[in-house]
Design a protein around this motif. Structure first.
Motif, PDB file in Angstrom:
ATOM      1  N   THR A  81       4.011  21.407   5.943  1.00  0.00           N
ATOM      2  CA  THR A  81       3.365  20.574   6.962  1.00  0.00           C
ATOM      3  C   THR A  81       2.272  19.736   6.324  1.00  0.00           C
ATOM      4  OG1 THR A  81       3.756  22.375   8.507  1.00  0.00           O
ATOM      5  CG2 THR A  81       2.286  20.638   9.236  1.00  0.00           C
ATOM      6  N   HIS A 101     -11.799   6.725  -1.863  1.00  0.00           N
ATOM      7  CA  HIS A 101     -10.444   7.178  -1.557  1.00  0.00           C
ATOM      8  C   HIS A 101      -9.528   6.843  -2.726  1.00  0.00           C
ATOM      9  CE1 HIS A 101      -6.600   6.668   0.984  1.00  0.00           C
ATOM     10  NE2 HIS A 101      -6.908   7.947   1.015  1.00  0.00           N
ATOM     11  N   ASP A 105     -14.372  -1.364   1.678  1.00  0.00           N
ATOM     12  CA  ASP A 105     -13.131  -1.911   1.111  1.00  0.00           C
ATOM     13  C   ASP A 105     -13.299  -2.403  -0.327  1.00  0.00           C
ATOM     14  OD1 ASP A 105     -11.724  -1.293   3.378  1.00  0.00           O
ATOM     15  OD2 ASP A 105     -11.866  -3.287   4.247  1.00  0.00           O
ATOM     16  N   TYR A 110       2.546  15.716   6.311  1.00  0.00           N
ATOM     17  CA  TYR A 110       1.827  15.024   7.388  1.00  0.00           C
ATOM     18  C   TYR A 110       0.314  14.908   7.205  1.00  0.00           C
ATOM     19  CZ  TYR A 110       6.198  15.699   9.939  1.00  0.00           C
ATOM     20  OH  TYR A 110       7.501  15.674  10.327  1.00  0.00           O
ATOM     21  N   TYR A 111      -0.299  15.816   6.478  1.00  0.00           N
ATOM     22  CA  TYR A 111      -1.768  15.825   6.459  1.00  0.00           C
ATOM     23  C   TYR A 111      -2.305  14.996   5.303  1.00  0.00           C
ATOM     24  CZ  TYR A 111      -2.171  19.221  10.203  1.00  0.00           C
ATOM     25  OH  TYR A 111      -2.123  19.828  11.432  1.00  0.00           O
ATOM     26  N   ARG A 112      -3.245  14.104   5.634  1.00  0.00           N
ATOM     27  CA  ARG A 112      -3.888  13.273   4.621  1.00  0.00           C
ATOM     28  C   ARG A 112      -5.392  13.417   4.777  1.00  0.00           C
ATOM     29  NH1 ARG A 112       0.432  13.918   3.291  1.00  0.00           N
ATOM     30  NH2 ARG A 112       2.128  12.427   3.007  1.00  0.00           N
ATOM     31  N   ASP A 113      -6.128  13.147   3.673  1.00  0.00           N
ATOM     32  CA  ASP A 113      -7.579  13.359   3.719  1.00  0.00           C
ATOM     33  C   ASP A 113      -8.283  12.370   4.655  1.00  0.00           C
ATOM     34  OD1 ASP A 113      -7.270  15.405   1.966  1.00  0.00           O
ATOM     35  OD2 ASP A 113      -7.890  14.272   0.191  1.00  0.00           O
ATOM     36  N   ASN A 114      -7.728  11.170   4.782  1.00  0.00           N
ATOM     37  CA  ASN A 114      -8.330  10.131   5.635  1.00  0.00           C
ATOM     38  C   ASN A 114      -9.821   9.970   5.321  1.00  0.00           C
ATOM     39  OD1 ASN A 114      -8.105   8.114   7.534  1.00  0.00           O
ATOM     40  ND2 ASN A 114      -8.532   9.459   9.269  1.00  0.00           N
ATOM     41  N   THR A 115     -10.114   9.846   4.062  1.00  0.00           N
ATOM     42  CA  THR A 115     -11.495   9.861   3.571  1.00  0.00           C
ATOM     43  C   THR A 115     -12.319   8.685   4.059  1.00  0.00           C
ATOM     44  OG1 THR A 115     -10.650  10.909   1.585  1.00  0.00           O
ATOM     45  CG2 THR A 115     -12.855   9.912   1.437  1.00  0.00           C
ATOM     46  N   ARG A 116     -13.521   8.978   4.533  1.00  0.00           N
ATOM     47  CA  ARG A 116     -14.502   7.914   4.748  1.00  0.00           C
ATOM     48  C   ARG A 116     -15.392   7.912   3.516  1.00  0.00           C
ATOM     49  NH1 ARG A 116     -18.626   7.765   9.790  1.00  0.00           N
ATOM     50  NH2 ARG A 116     -19.440   9.578   8.713  1.00  0.00           N
ATOM     51  N   THR A 157     -13.669   3.238   1.425  1.00  0.00           N
ATOM     52  CA  THR A 157     -13.118   2.835   2.723  1.00  0.00           C
ATOM     53  C   THR A 157     -14.202   2.413   3.716  1.00  0.00           C
ATOM     54  OG1 THR A 157     -13.105   5.105   3.547  1.00  0.00           O
ATOM     55  CG2 THR A 157     -11.093   4.328   2.481  1.00  0.00           C
ATOM     56  N   THR A 158     -15.479   2.535   3.322  1.00  0.00           N
ATOM     57  CA  THR A 158     -16.529   2.011   4.212  1.00  0.00           C
ATOM     58  C   THR A 158     -16.881   0.565   3.878  1.00  0.00           C
ATOM     59  OG1 THR A 158     -18.327   2.790   2.791  1.00  0.00           O
ATOM     60  CG2 THR A 158     -17.542   4.310   4.467  1.00  0.00           C
ATOM     61  N   TYR A 173       0.848  -1.194   0.000  1.00  0.00           N
ATOM     62  CA  TYR A 173       0.000   0.000   0.000  1.00  0.00           C
ATOM     63  C   TYR A 173       0.882   1.242   0.000  1.00  0.00           C
ATOM     64  CZ  TYR A 173      -3.749   3.146   1.612  1.00  0.00           C
ATOM     65  OH  TYR A 173      -4.670   4.143   1.726  1.00  0.00           O
ATOM     66  N   ARG A 185     -10.996   3.237  -3.942  1.00  0.00           N
ATOM     67  CA  ARG A 185     -11.565   2.211  -3.059  1.00  0.00           C
ATOM     68  C   ARG A 185     -12.492   2.905  -2.083  1.00  0.00           C
ATOM     69  NH1 ARG A 185      -9.808   0.371   1.937  1.00  0.00           N
ATOM     70  NH2 ARG A 185      -8.072   1.803   1.666  1.00  0.00           N
TER      71      ARG A 185
END
Lengths: 96, 416
Positions: free
Chosen positions: A40, A53, A76, A44-50, A73-74, A19, A71
């Motif tokens: 920064t 993605h 997979d 370090y910052y990612r969307d971390n999408t629910r 992420t709710t 991955y 994909r």
């Protein structure tokens, strides 16, 4: 275990892949001119999408090439995979 | 609240256990609160408890989208330790460990805290050097940790096989004050204690929006049970923290991954401590019910599904069978996943945010359970004083901008 479609080799099981995190993150074009906030965010910052993605995978134990995937992420579930450098295909019904 | 005592247990025992009352109320949400906590796990319930008990705020609600303790509080492997490498982390986790030592008494609720010792195995010269560095760093920081030879490790944990295996045990670091606790009891104990102090615990209430005033400060939250006004909002939502914080326009350096665990069929007491191996990646302890509780690693990809791929727990079981051959014929009963919020340096973020009135406690990643009382205590202090407590002052959101990381990711006991 995920079944992942490598755009070059076809469907293969997840252990063949590595991955690579969120896709389409561009390094600041002029690094010396980028602000500390831009650095920064880039580092370090990612969307971390629910939801849908866009992410990178590498077919480490196959062709060795990087590619991108959409994909949900709710669930997979993969909606699409596409080659590096291509734009992501439209994803109907995606939420974030 | 009726306090538990030997007398109350005896009285209920003689009357067929029919006199017990619910341990907390199920109130309807009010239209406004002085403070709202989003997330009814141990950290969130504890925060409400300490806000009420130590900071005299009693008009508080805890909003939980499911049932309390149904998220990561009920999904972890209950390991408690404080042998972190850096002084900031050791201070944070040892604050929690000291609170664990008095928690059952303080809550009048048996958290089944058991200081059975946490043994961290070394399988290579590099492992041994890193573990000994931890031992020395911990002792300098006032945290107990000691180095054991392979024979001493085996004497402390008799099921352990130390040689004739692919990665022989070269030694181990032992924190004797570490151990386990009953995870559900922690949530229930804090819920009962907070409720007795007037906190409203509102289950099945999902936050769907955060509203700000024209100056950008928090004024209310939208929920599936209607809007609720508050000017002090604490978000402690583990893997879903970044989703909630986005509602207030606050981005966080977090990624949510599934972390899996599993338990075996119950057996007689056979495993006296917690044992962890970083190199071959597995950790194991035995619950009071007799089940072996086994932790696997995170899955490779971000996800919100609370499940992961089978090869991850299989890998952990291969390591367990290698280290503890007596368990090779045990059957596994259950396997589950929780969604953990990993920060870039694998240290938590506890503090203020750019939005006035909005506070966040997140980034506990794969190891938040052990910190529950300390995290809750410090977060309540931060919300009450509108500034971080000295112990959590280094754990700000700004450390990523300022480059003052607390980089436990490279120093972790188990690879994240």
């Amino acid at each position: 275990m995920l079944l992942i479609e490598c755009p070059y080799c076809g469907e293969r099981p997840e252990p063949e892949f590595a991955y690579g995190g969120q896709a389409h993150i561009a390094r600041p074009p002029h690094p010396a001119a980028a602000s500390i906030e831009e650095w920064t965010s880039y580092l370090y910052y990612r969307d971390n999408t629910r939801g849908v993605h866009a992410e990178r995978w590498r077919h480490t134990r196959g062709c060795g090439r990087f590619f991108n995937a959409l994909r949900d992420t709710t669930t997979d579930r993969f909606l699409a995979t596409y080659r590096a450098g291509e734009r992501p295909p439209p994803s109907p019904g995606g939420r974030s | 609240m009726t306090p538990f005592s030997a007398l109350s247990l005896l009285r209920q025992g003689l009357s067929g256990q029919r006199g017990w009352k619910p341990q907390w109320r199920s109130p309807e949400p009010k239209s406004a609160y002085d403070a709202i906590i989003v997330g009814g796990g141990g950290h969130g319930l504890g925060t409400a408890y300490y806000l009420a008990r130590e900071h005299r705020l009693t008009n508080i609600a805890v909003l939980e989208k499911g049932w309390i303790g149904g998220g990561n509080t009920g999904r972890n492997t209950t390991v408690i330790r404080s042998n972190y490498l850096f002084a900031e982390s050791a201070a944070l986790y040892d604050h929690a460990l000291k609170m664990w030592e008095g928690l059952s008494q303080a809550l009048n609720y048996n958290t089944m805290f058991s200081q059975r010792g946490v043994l961290m195995l070394a399988h290579s010269v590099h492992d041994a050097q890193v573990a000994q560095r931890h031992v020395h760093a911990n002792r300098a920081a006032g945290v107990d940790n000691e180095w054991l030879t392979p024979r001493e490790a085996q004497a402390f944990c008799p099921p352990l096989k130390i040689d004739d295996i692919r990665y022989p045990v070269l030694g181990a670091a032992l924190q004797r004050r570490g151990g386990t606790a009953r995870h559900d009891a922690v949530a229930w104990g804090y819920a009962r204690g907070a409720d007795a102090l007037g906190v409203d615990i509102i289950e099945n209430c999902e936050v769907t929006g955060i509203r700000l005033d024209p100056q950008g400060a928090v004024v209310s939250v939208d929920t599936t049970r209607g809007p609720i006004r508050t000017q002090r909002l604490g978000v402690v939502a583990a893997g879903h923290t970044s989703v909630i914080m986005k509602m207030a326009g606050v981005a966080l350096p977090l990624e949510s991954y599934p972390l899996q665990a599993l338990v075996s069929e119950p057996v007689k007491p056979v495993f006296p401590c917690v044992a962890m191996s970083n190199t071959i990646h597995a950790y194991i302890s035995q619950s009071d019910k007799g089940e072996l509780v086994i932790g696997a690693g995170t899955d490779a990809y971000t996800s919100y599904t609370q499940r992961g791929a089978l090869q991850i727990p299989s890998h952990a079981l291969e390591a367990i069978c290698e280290l503890f051959p007596i368990f090779r014929r045990l059957r596994m009963l259950r396997n589950w996943g929780g969604i953990v919020d990993l920060s870039p340096d694998r240290s938590p973020i506890i503090g203020k945010t750019p939005v006035p009135g909005l506070y966040v406690n997140c980034g506990w990643g794969t190891g938040g359970f052990k910190a529950t009382p300390g995290s809750a205590h410090l977060f309540a202090w931060t919300m009450a004083h509108d500034e971080p407590h000295p112990i959590n002052a280094p754990f700000t959101l700004e450390r990523f901008r300022d480059g003052t990381l607390i980089d436990e990711s490279a120093a972790a006991a188990v690879a994240h």
